[in-house]
Design a protein around this motif. Structure first.
Motif, PDB file in Angstrom:
ATOM      1  N   ALA A  97       0.772  -1.076  -0.032  1.00 24.84           N
ATOM      2  CA  ALA A  97      -0.159   0.083   0.064  1.00 24.84           C
ATOM      3  C   ALA A  97       0.916   1.233  -0.076  1.00 24.84           C
ATOM      4  CB  ALA A  97      -0.971  -0.032   1.341  1.00 24.84           C
ATOM      5  N   ALA A  98       0.270   2.504  -0.241  1.00 25.03           N
ATOM      6  CA  ALA A  98       0.807   3.668  -0.023  1.00 25.03           C
ATOM      7  C   ALA A  98       1.671   3.853   1.152  1.00 25.03           C
ATOM      8  CB  ALA A  98      -0.028   4.897  -0.679  1.00 25.03           C
ATOM      9  N   ASP A  99       2.767   4.464   1.281  1.00 23.86           N
ATOM     10  CA  ASP A  99       3.449   4.808   2.629  1.00 23.86           C
ATOM     11  C   ASP A  99       2.387   5.564   3.576  1.00 23.86           C
ATOM     12  OD1 ASP A  99       5.624   3.343   1.732  1.00 23.86           O
ATOM     13  OD2 ASP A  99       6.674   5.347   1.145  1.00 23.86           O
ATOM     14  N   ASP A 100       1.550   6.415   2.746  1.00 21.58           N
ATOM     15  CA  ASP A 100       0.721   7.059   3.870  1.00 21.58           C
ATOM     16  C   ASP A 100      -0.853   6.579   3.733  1.00 21.58           C
ATOM     17  OD1 ASP A 100       0.111   7.809   1.183  1.00 21.58           O
ATOM     18  OD2 ASP A 100      -0.165  10.153   1.783  1.00 21.58           O
ATOM     19  N   VAL A 101      -1.018   5.389   3.424  1.00 21.60           N
ATOM     20  CA  VAL A 101      -2.314   5.028   3.308  1.00 21.60           C
ATOM     21  C   VAL A 101      -3.050   4.889   4.657  1.00 21.60           C
ATOM     22  CG1 VAL A 101      -1.563   2.590   4.230  1.00 21.60           C
ATOM     23  CG2 VAL A 101      -3.399   2.622   2.550  1.00 21.60           C
ATOM     24  N   ALA A 102      -4.507   5.424   4.358  1.00 21.03           N
ATOM     25  CA  ALA A 102      -5.353   5.730   5.228  1.00 21.03           C
ATOM     26  C   ALA A 102      -6.133   4.295   5.199  1.00 21.03           C
ATOM     27  CB  ALA A 102      -6.289   6.899   5.268  1.00 21.03           C
ATOM     28  N   VAL A 103      -6.200   3.829   6.382  1.00 26.06           N
ATOM     29  CA  VAL A 103      -7.064   2.708   6.696  1.00 26.06           C
ATOM     30  C   VAL A 103      -8.249   2.750   7.175  1.00 26.06           C
ATOM     31  CG1 VAL A 103      -7.295   0.112   7.510  1.00 26.06           C
ATOM     32  CG2 VAL A 103      -5.162   0.968   6.526  1.00 26.06           C
ATOM     33  N   ILE A 104      -9.686   2.641   6.502  1.00 27.16           N
ATOM     34  CA  ILE A 104     -11.035   2.907   7.275  1.00 27.16           C
ATOM     35  C   ILE A 104     -11.465   1.479   7.982  1.00 27.16           C
ATOM     36  CG2 ILE A 104     -13.271   3.607   6.827  1.00 27.16           C
ATOM     37  CD1 ILE A 104     -12.266   5.278   4.485  1.00 27.16           C
ATOM     38  N   ASP A 105     -11.757   1.650   8.985  1.00 28.80           N
ATOM     39  CA  ASP A 105     -12.617   0.649   9.711  1.00 28.80           C
ATOM     40  C   ASP A 105     -13.936   0.708  10.159  1.00 28.80           C
ATOM     41  OD1 ASP A 105     -13.299  -1.708  11.360  1.00 28.80           O
ATOM     42  OD2 ASP A 105     -12.443  -0.759  13.243  1.00 28.80           O
ATOM     43  N   THR A 106     -14.973   0.152   9.230  1.00 29.42           N
ATOM     44  CA  THR A 106     -16.304   0.215   9.455  1.00 29.42           C
ATOM     45  C   THR A 106     -16.903  -0.803  10.271  1.00 29.42           C
ATOM     46  OG1 THR A 106     -17.340  -1.366   7.778  1.00 29.42           O
ATOM     47  CG2 THR A 106     -16.158   0.740   6.786  1.00 29.42           C
ATOM     48  N   ASN A 107     -16.275  -1.596  10.869  1.00 27.78           N
ATOM     49  CA  ASN A 107     -16.679  -2.797  11.746  1.00 27.78           C
ATOM     50  C   ASN A 107     -17.253  -2.460  12.955  1.00 27.78           C
ATOM     51  OD1 ASN A 107     -15.390  -4.275   9.618  1.00 27.78           O
ATOM     52  ND2 ASN A 107     -13.719  -4.715  10.722  1.00 27.78           N
ATOM     53  N   ASN A 108     -18.256  -3.340  13.441  1.00 24.33           N
ATOM     54  CA  ASN A 108     -19.115  -3.348  14.781  1.00 24.33           C
ATOM     55  C   ASN A 108     -18.887  -4.640  15.320  1.00 24.33           C
ATOM     56  OD1 ASN A 108     -20.011  -0.658  14.850  1.00 24.33           O
ATOM     57  ND2 ASN A 108     -21.192  -1.248  13.104  1.00 24.33           N
ATOM     58  N   TYR A 109     -18.774  -4.545  16.703  1.00 24.92           N
ATOM     59  CA  TYR A 109     -18.343  -5.684  17.534  1.00 24.92           C
ATOM     60  C   TYR A 109     -19.800  -6.214  17.998  1.00 24.92           C
ATOM     61  CZ  TYR A 109     -17.539  -8.405  21.876  1.00 24.92           C
ATOM     62  OH  TYR A 109     -17.457  -9.529  22.745  1.00 24.92           O
ATOM     63  N   TYR A 110     -20.427  -7.449  17.500  1.00 32.15           N
ATOM     64  CA  TYR A 110     -21.768  -7.861  17.749  1.00 32.15           C
ATOM     65  C   TYR A 110     -21.709  -9.265  18.681  1.00 32.15           C
ATOM     66  CZ  TYR A 110     -23.477  -4.525  14.603  1.00 32.15           C
ATOM     67  OH  TYR A 110     -23.837  -3.181  13.655  1.00 32.15           O
ATOM     68  N   PRO A 111     -21.391  -9.300  19.706  1.00 29.84           N
ATOM     69  CA  PRO A 111     -20.899 -10.892  20.419  1.00 29.84           C
ATOM     70  C   PRO A 111     -21.895 -11.602  20.524  1.00 29.84           C
ATOM     71  CG  PRO A 111     -21.131  -8.750  22.224  1.00 29.84           C
ATOM     72  CD  PRO A 111     -21.074  -8.237  20.775  1.00 29.84           C
ATOM     73  N   GLN A 112     -23.379 -11.477  20.638  1.00 31.78           N
ATOM     74  CA  GLN A 112     -24.172 -12.162  21.026  1.00 31.78           C
ATOM     75  C   GLN A 112     -24.956 -12.602  19.463  1.00 31.78           C
ATOM     76  OE1 GLN A 112     -27.482 -10.539  23.620  1.00 31.78           O
ATOM     77  NE2 GLN A 112     -25.825  -9.638  25.035  1.00 31.78           N
ATOM     78  N   GLN A 113     -24.706 -11.398  18.594  1.00 30.14           N
ATOM     79  CA  GLN A 113     -25.514 -11.740  17.318  1.00 30.14           C
ATOM     80  C   GLN A 113     -24.519 -12.291  16.374  1.00 30.14           C
ATOM     81  OE1 GLN A 113     -24.871  -8.930  19.074  1.00 30.14           O
ATOM     82  NE2 GLN A 113     -26.751  -7.786  19.142  1.00 30.14           N
ATOM     83  N   ARG A 114     -23.190 -12.228  16.304  1.00 29.18           N
ATOM     84  CA  ARG A 114     -22.364 -12.711  15.246  1.00 29.18           C
ATOM     85  C   ARG A 114     -20.941 -13.168  15.625  1.00 29.18           C
ATOM     86  NH1 ARG A 114     -21.042  -8.099  11.548  1.00 29.18           N
ATOM     87  NH2 ARG A 114     -19.467  -7.701  13.051  1.00 29.18           N
ATOM     88  N   ASP A 115     -20.212 -12.341  16.640  1.00 30.03           N
ATOM     89  CA  ASP A 115     -18.761 -12.290  16.553  1.00 30.03           C
ATOM     90  C   ASP A 115     -18.205 -13.187  17.670  1.00 30.03           C
ATOM     91  OD1 ASP A 115     -18.404 -10.611  14.361  1.00 30.03           O
ATOM     92  OD2 ASP A 115     -18.990  -9.015  15.583  1.00 30.03           O
ATOM     93  N   GLY A 116     -19.090 -13.399  18.862  1.00 31.72           N
ATOM     94  CA  GLY A 116     -18.755 -14.222  19.841  1.00 31.72           C
ATOM     95  C   GLY A 116     -17.789 -13.242  20.784  1.00 31.72           C
ATOM     96  N   ARG A 117     -17.599 -13.677  22.113  1.00 31.73           N
ATOM     97  CA  ARG A 117     -16.943 -13.049  23.089  1.00 31.73           C
ATOM     98  C   ARG A 117     -15.511 -12.662  22.976  1.00 31.73           C
ATOM     99  NH1 ARG A 117     -14.892 -12.181  28.091  1.00 31.73           N
ATOM    100  NH2 ARG A 117     -15.925 -10.695  29.398  1.00 31.73           N
ATOM    101  N   ILE A 118     -15.011 -11.300  22.751  1.00 35.50           N
ATOM    102  CA  ILE A 118     -13.815 -10.952  22.757  1.00 35.50           C
ATOM    103  C   ILE A 118     -13.299 -10.346  24.053  1.00 35.50           C
ATOM    104  CG2 ILE A 118     -12.111  -9.608  21.358  1.00 35.50           C
ATOM    105  CD1 ILE A 118     -13.892  -9.822  18.829  1.00 35.50           C
TER     106      ILE A 118
END
Length: 236
Positions: A97-118
């Motif tokens: 990636a470019a040296d100054d790459v901007a990384v966008i995180d659109t994610n949400n943590y849904y422990p009960q609905q999808r992701d499990g406990r972190i």
């Protein structure tokens, strides 16, 4: 906490960018549509392989690629996959990636609905996007996580329109955050600076700003009213 509305004054046309999108679900697919329509060079990937993205590529002109290839040469990378899938991203996902790459995180943590406990998120009180940063080894800008996917297509408005929606944006890298805010402005939305990633809990699920369709004043107020206590429905 820094909460600052971006000016809606007219700005000169910005240069086109190479953008990599990892995840072709509702948010990823609609960002592919809009960013391609704006003329950006968009590559899009998903976990099932580029052959499954033929229809989206034909519709938008975006280039379907493998996850390993998505960030190559990119000035902006969007990670828009389930939180539980983040640790499965290939090692060195941002290599090339470019040296100054901007990384966008659109994610949400849904422990009960999808992701499990972190445990790091729940026991240590780690902001969801800080957890993602640790997994990928690169700073992220949290944006679009509380945005309705269809609004990306249906609700863009010109700068200065009184009905223009504002989106909260958090991140520690000020240059990357400015790049993301400019891109969101180009997409047709105002932005409100939530502060650093450790402040990004203010825009996590079930906060007042989550899913809010409103302008900068209402979004700023909603961010200020957020509670750091994780709601029971979003605990594992």
């Amino acid at each position: 906490m820094c909460i600052e509305s971006e000016s809606t004054r007219s700005r000169k046309a910005r240069p086109l960018m190479k953008i990599g999108i990892i995840g072709a679900g509702n948010i990823g697919g609609n960002l592919t549509r809009r960013l391609s329509a704006l003329g950006h060079d968009v590559s899009v990937a998903n976990s099932r392989g580029p052959q499954t993205l033929k229809e989206l590529a034909e519709e938008t002109g975006a280039t379907p690629v493998t996850v390993e290839e998505a960030a190559r040469g990119a000035e902006v990378v969007v990670i828009t996959i389930p939180v539980k899938a983040v640790p499965s991203l290939p090692s060195g996902i941002l290599e090339g990636a470019a040296d100054d790459v901007a990384v966008i995180d659109t994610n949400n943590y849904y422990p009960q609905q999808r992701d499990g406990r972190i445990a790091e998120i729940e026991d240590e009180g780690l902001a969801e996007s800080r957890w993602t940063e640790r997994r990928i080894g690169h700073p992220v800008i949290k944006a679009f996580n509380g945005t309705y996917a269809q609004d990306i297509l249906d609700r863009p408005l010109a700068a200065g329109d009184p009905d223009r929606i504002a989106l909260p944006v958090a991140g520690d890298d000020e240059a990357a955050k400015a790049k993301v805010r400019a891109l969101i402005d180009e997409l047709g939305f105002d932005t409100v600076d939530t502060g650093g990633i450790d402040d990004s809990w203010r825009q996590q699920p079930d906060t007042p700003v989550y899913g809010l369709r409103a302008g900068t004043e209402a979004v700023t107020k909603a961010l200020a009213e957020a509670s750091p206590e994780r709601p029971a429905t979003f605990r594992g």
